[in-house]
Design a protein around this motif. Sequence first.
Motif, PDB file in Angstrom:
ATOM      1  N   LYS A  46       0.828  -1.212   0.000  1.00 60.10           N
ATOM      2  CA  LYS A  46       0.000   0.000   0.000  1.00 60.10           C
ATOM      3  C   LYS A  46       0.860   1.259   0.000  1.00 60.10           C
ATOM      4  N   GLN A  47       2.066   1.153   0.580  1.00 61.59           N
ATOM      5  CA  GLN A  47       2.977   2.294   0.626  1.00 61.59           C
ATOM      6  C   GLN A  47       3.874   2.359  -0.607  1.00 61.59           C
ATOM      7  N   GLY A  48       3.730   1.402  -1.505  1.00 66.34           N
ATOM      8  CA  GLY A  48       4.521   1.390  -2.727  1.00 66.34           C
ATOM      9  C   GLY A  48       5.896   0.767  -2.571  1.00 66.34           C
ATOM     10  N   GLU A  49       6.159   0.137  -1.433  1.00 69.06           N
ATOM     11  CA  GLU A  49       7.455  -0.499  -1.211  1.00 69.06           C
ATOM     12  C   GLU A  49       7.422  -1.935  -1.729  1.00 69.06           C
ATOM     13  N   ASP A  50       8.553  -2.418  -2.203  1.00 70.40           N
ATOM     14  CA  ASP A  50       8.685  -3.800  -2.684  1.00 70.40           C
ATOM     15  C   ASP A  50       7.623  -4.155  -3.727  1.00 70.40           C
ATOM     16  N   VAL A  51       7.293  -3.197  -4.582  1.00 69.02           N
ATOM     17  CA  VAL A  51       6.318  -3.433  -5.651  1.00 69.02           C
ATOM     18  C   VAL A  51       7.085  -3.622  -6.949  1.00 69.02           C
ATOM     19  N   PHE A  52       6.741  -4.659  -7.669  1.00 76.23           N
ATOM     20  CA  PHE A  52       7.406  -4.958  -8.932  1.00 76.23           C
ATOM     21  C   PHE A  52       6.434  -4.735 -10.076  1.00 76.23           C
ATOM     22  N   HIS A  53       6.928  -4.146 -11.143  1.00 75.70           N
ATOM     23  CA  HIS A  53       6.140  -3.963 -12.363  1.00 75.70           C
ATOM     24  C   HIS A  53       6.804  -4.803 -13.437  1.00 75.70           C
ATOM     25  N   ALA A  54       6.020  -5.672 -14.043  1.00 77.96           N
ATOM     26  CA  ALA A  54       6.581  -6.589 -15.033  1.00 77.96           C
ATOM     27  C   ALA A  54       5.691  -6.630 -16.267  1.00 77.96           C
ATOM     28  N   SER A  55       6.322  -6.885 -17.395  1.00 80.80           N
ATOM     29  CA  SER A  55       5.574  -6.956 -18.653  1.00 80.80           C
ATOM     30  C   SER A  55       5.025  -8.358 -18.906  1.00 80.80           C
ATOM     31  N   SER A  56       5.534  -9.332 -18.178  1.00 80.30           N
ATOM     32  CA  SER A  56       5.087 -10.709 -18.354  1.00 80.30           C
ATOM     33  C   SER A  56       5.467 -11.517 -17.112  1.00 80.30           C
ATOM     34  N   PRO A  57       4.900 -12.700 -16.973  1.00 80.08           N
ATOM     35  CA  PRO A  57       5.300 -13.540 -15.830  1.00 80.08           C
ATOM     36  C   PRO A  57       6.799 -13.837 -15.826  1.00 80.08           C
ATOM     37  N   SER A  58       7.367 -14.105 -16.986  1.00 79.99           N
ATOM     38  CA  SER A  58       8.799 -14.412 -17.026  1.00 79.99           C
ATOM     39  C   SER A  58       9.632 -13.194 -16.625  1.00 79.99           C
ATOM     40  N   ASP A  59       9.183 -11.997 -16.992  1.00 81.85           N
ATOM     41  CA  ASP A  59       9.869 -10.776 -16.583  1.00 81.85           C
ATOM     42  C   ASP A  59       9.812 -10.627 -15.053  1.00 81.85           C
ATOM     43  N   LEU A  60       8.658 -10.900 -14.464  1.00 87.57           N
ATOM     44  CA  LEU A  60       8.524 -10.823 -13.014  1.00 87.57           C
ATOM     45  C   LEU A  60       9.435 -11.833 -12.329  1.00 87.57           C
ATOM     46  N   PHE A  61       9.444 -13.072 -12.822  1.00 88.45           N
ATOM     47  CA  PHE A  61      10.306 -14.101 -12.241  1.00 88.45           C
ATOM     48  C   PHE A  61      11.775 -13.685 -12.326  1.00 88.45           C
ATOM     49  N   LYS A  62      12.140 -13.071 -13.441  1.00 86.69           N
ATOM     50  CA  LYS A  62      13.532 -12.618 -13.611  1.00 86.69           C
ATOM     51  C   LYS A  62      13.857 -11.534 -12.570  1.00 86.69           C
ATOM     52  N   GLN A  63      12.933 -10.588 -12.375  1.00 88.26           N
ATOM     53  CA  GLN A  63      13.161  -9.534 -11.379  1.00 88.26           C
ATOM     54  C   GLN A  63      13.268 -10.084  -9.960  1.00 88.26           C
ATOM     55  N   LEU A  64      12.511 -11.137  -9.696  1.00 86.43           N
ATOM     56  CA  LEU A  64      12.513 -11.741  -8.367  1.00 86.43           C
ATOM     57  C   LEU A  64      13.644 -12.744  -8.176  1.00 86.43           C
ATOM     58  N   GLY A  65      14.350 -13.050  -9.242  1.00 87.06           N
ATOM     59  CA  GLY A  65      15.452 -13.998  -9.160  1.00 87.06           C
ATOM     60  C   GLY A  65      14.992 -15.436  -9.039  1.00 87.06           C
ATOM     61  N   ILE A  66      13.853 -15.711  -9.616  1.00 87.54           N
ATOM     62  CA  ILE A  66      13.303 -17.064  -9.549  1.00 87.54           C
ATOM     63  C   ILE A  66      13.586 -17.800 -10.847  1.00 87.54           C
TER      64      ILE A  66
END
Length: 66
Positions: A46-66
């Motif tokens: 809600k405070q905007g902390e630890d929020v990730f914006h991704a263009s696709s699931p694979s992009d999100l996984f890459k940002q998260l190091g998964i």
Amino acid sequence: MAFTVSAEASGRHRPTAQIIRDLMRLYIAYRETPNALTAETILKGKQGEDVFHASSPSDLFKQLGI
């Protein structure tokens, strides 16, 4: 000594059905209350902390190091 709803209801001078309803309400309230980590994560989001914006699931996984 075993716990029975009937014995508990009798000891409290309340109908058994009311004891069961009370137990169900307590269970639902417990399940709806987030644990400390979940509550902290919701607050951070809600405070905007630890929020990730991704263009696709694979992009999100890459940002998260998964």
